[in-house]
Design an enzyme around this catalytic site. Structure first.
Site, PDB file in Angstrom:
ATOM      1  N   ASP A  25      36.232  65.113  12.816  1.00  0.00           N
ATOM      2  CA  ASP A  25      36.101  64.918  14.270  1.00  0.00           C
ATOM      3  C   ASP A  25      36.305  66.244  15.008  1.00  0.00           C
ATOM      4  O   ASP A  25      36.162  66.331  16.221  1.00  0.00           O
ATOM      5  CB  ASP A  25      37.033  63.812  14.785  1.00  0.00           C
ATOM      6  CG  ASP A  25      38.504  64.106  14.527  1.00  0.00           C
ATOM      7  OD1 ASP A  25      38.818  65.127  13.873  1.00  0.00           O
ATOM      8  OD2 ASP A  25      39.349  63.306  14.985  1.00  0.00           O
ATOM      9  N   SER A  26      36.576  67.324  14.240  1.00  0.00           N
ATOM     10  CA  SER A  26      36.591  68.676  14.821  1.00  0.00           C
ATOM     11  C   SER A  26      35.225  69.012  15.405  1.00  0.00           C
ATOM     12  O   SER A  26      35.090  69.947  16.188  1.00  0.00           O
ATOM     13  CB  SER A  26      36.976  69.717  13.759  1.00  0.00           C
ATOM     14  OG  SER A  26      36.159  69.589  12.616  1.00  0.00           O
ATOM     15  N   GLU A  82      47.847  69.157   6.598  1.00  0.00           N
ATOM     16  CA  GLU A  82      47.471  70.225   7.539  1.00  0.00           C
ATOM     17  C   GLU A  82      48.695  70.843   8.214  1.00  0.00           C
ATOM     18  O   GLU A  82      49.632  70.138   8.609  1.00  0.00           O
ATOM     19  CB  GLU A  82      46.534  69.643   8.628  1.00  0.00           C
ATOM     20  CG  GLU A  82      46.140  70.685   9.667  1.00  0.00           C
ATOM     21  CD  GLU A  82      44.978  70.276  10.565  1.00  0.00           C
ATOM     22  OE1 GLU A  82      44.450  69.157  10.415  1.00  0.00           O
ATOM     23  OE2 GLU A  82      44.612  71.098  11.431  1.00  0.00           O
ATOM     24  N   LYS A  94      38.361  59.039   6.511  1.00  0.00           N
ATOM     25  CA  LYS A  94      39.647  59.741   6.560  1.00  0.00           C
ATOM     26  C   LYS A  94      40.389  59.270   7.797  1.00  0.00           C
ATOM     27  O   LYS A  94      39.782  59.127   8.865  1.00  0.00           O
ATOM     28  CB  LYS A  94      39.446  61.267   6.613  1.00  0.00           C
ATOM     29  CG  LYS A  94      40.769  62.035   6.764  1.00  0.00           C
ATOM     30  CD  LYS A  94      40.608  63.531   6.523  1.00  0.00           C
ATOM     31  CE  LYS A  94      40.114  64.317   7.688  1.00  0.00           C
ATOM     32  NZ  LYS A  94      40.915  64.220   8.929  1.00  0.00           N
ATOM     33  N   ASP A 126      35.327  61.147   9.135  1.00  0.00           N
ATOM     34  CA  ASP A 126      36.604  61.077   9.858  1.00  0.00           C
ATOM     35  C   ASP A 126      36.569  59.910  10.839  1.00  0.00           C
ATOM     36  O   ASP A 126      35.606  59.774  11.602  1.00  0.00           O
ATOM     37  CB  ASP A 126      36.741  62.374  10.671  1.00  0.00           C
ATOM     38  CG  ASP A 126      38.112  62.989  10.574  1.00  0.00           C
ATOM     39  OD1 ASP A 126      39.001  62.386   9.953  1.00  0.00           O
ATOM     40  OD2 ASP A 126      38.285  64.099  11.129  1.00  0.00           O
ATOM     41  N   GLU A 152      44.156  59.787  10.077  1.00  0.00           N
ATOM     42  CA  GLU A 152      45.367  60.594  10.286  1.00  0.00           C
ATOM     43  C   GLU A 152      46.586  59.684  10.362  1.00  0.00           C
ATOM     44  O   GLU A 152      46.548  58.637  11.006  1.00  0.00           O
ATOM     45  CB  GLU A 152      45.249  61.385  11.604  1.00  0.00           C
ATOM     46  CG  GLU A 152      44.184  62.464  11.548  1.00  0.00           C
ATOM     47  CD  GLU A 152      44.135  63.333  12.806  1.00  0.00           C
ATOM     48  OE1 GLU A 152      45.064  63.270  13.644  1.00  0.00           O
ATOM     49  OE2 GLU A 152      43.147  64.082  12.940  1.00  0.00           O
TER      50      GLU A 152
HETATM   51  O1  KIV Z   1      38.333  67.194  11.774  1.00  0.00           O
HETATM   52  C1  KIV Z   1      38.488  68.023  10.860  1.00  0.00           C
HETATM   53  O2  KIV Z   1      37.695  68.962  10.682  1.00  0.00           O
HETATM   54  C2  KIV Z   1      39.649  67.859  10.001  1.00  0.00           C
HETATM   55  C3  KIV Z   1      40.052  69.036   9.179  1.00  0.00           C
HETATM   56  C4  KIV Z   1      40.804  69.973  10.051  1.00  0.00           C
HETATM   57  C5  KIV Z   1      40.829  68.646   7.990  1.00  0.00           C
HETATM   58  O3  KIV Z   1      40.280  66.859  10.015  1.00  0.00           O
END
Ligand code: KIV
Length: 263
Positions: free
Chosen positions: A44-45, A181, A112, A83, A114
């Site tokens: 989600d970056s 992280e 994924k 994500d 968090e």
């Molecule tokens: O969103 C992302 O790119 C991530 C990485 C920083 C692991 O979660």
């Protein structure tokens, strides 16, 4: 062309070979990265480096599904992680219904999420229902507003104990691998040694089971800020500026197109 990894080959790589994970958000970059990456993370970056927002909070499930499909089209031979964005897994029921959307609308191999011990029930509900889960502990970018910034974890004994509990809880709940992280290297090492699944670090030192970086960071394309843990493997921003500057000059001077570019 390497063989696409599976959940079991990823688990079995622990202690054998470090895993290479990298983010991608589109088909073009995914196709360039897939040769060297074991796993591609549609993080989600993308809300920051692709969409230009200041954090990841406003990323939507629709956005993640759109980009995951693009990445899967570009990297057909890669293990792809989608994500789950902020607010889409606040409880087990909503997490499953949103993860089902991801699985039905994309070919992603897993999702994924968090969170540590507090998210163990969510992880269990997903894995019990056929959704493979990669965990994410330590510095959680989706908590940036509630935490008042990006805070490195594992600096105190309490934080270390919490991280160890988090990793164990989500492993027990069925996560097949865990991203860690922004954690002090010696603590990340202990966490990696405490669980049987691979622990993939980002800003967590070298003594873990693999590394992940955001592709636009490591290619030097994202300039807004550079965290300490990022190594720029090329100065992408300068290369792009130089190339586009050369093109603009040639257009202005009528040096492009030449004979060989003309029908
Ligand atoms: O969103 C992302 O790119 C991530 C990485 C920083 C692991 O979660």
């Amino acid at each position: 062309m390497h063989k696409k990894l599976t959940i079991s080959s990823i688990k079995n790589s622990k202690g054998v070979k470090p895993l290479v994970m990298i983010t991608a958000y589109d088909a073009l970059f995914a196709s360039l990265l897939e040769e060297s990456a074991d796993m591609i993370l549609v993080g989600d970056s993308l809300n920051m480096s692709f969409a230009g927002k200041s954090d990841t909070i406003s990323a939507t499930l629709e956005q993640m599904i759109y980009h995951t499909n693009a990445v899967c089209r570009g990297a057909k031979n890669s293990f792809v992680i989608c994500d789950m964005p902020f607010g889409t897994y606040t409880n087990a029921k909503s997490a499953l219904s949103n993860a089902i959307k991801v699985f039905q609308q994309t070919p992603a191999d897993c999702v994924k999420i968090e969170g540590g011990k507090d998210k163990a029930q969510v992880v269990k509900h997903l894995t019990d229902n056929g959704v493979a889960v990669c965990g994410h502990i330590g510095l959680l970018p989706q908590s940036v507003r509630s935490e008042g910034g990006y805070k490195v974890k594992g600096k105190t004994e309490e934080e270390k104990i919490q991280l160890l509990k988090d990793a164990k809880a989500i492993e027990k709940a069925g996560a097949f691998c865990i991203v860690i992280e922004g954690v002090k290297a010696e603590v990340a090492k202990e966490v990696a040694e405490s669980v049987g699944v691979p622990v993939i670090g980002i800003g967590a030192g070298v003594d873990v089971d693999g590394q992940v970086l955001v592709f636009s960071d490591m290619l030097g394309l994202f300039e807004a800020f550079t965290p300490k843990f990022v190594k720029k493997y090329m100065d992408g921003a300068s290369l792009v500026r130089e190339a586009v500057g050369n093109y603009a000059n040639e257009v202005l001077n009528k040096e492009f197109p030449k004979e060989e570019h003309t029908y």
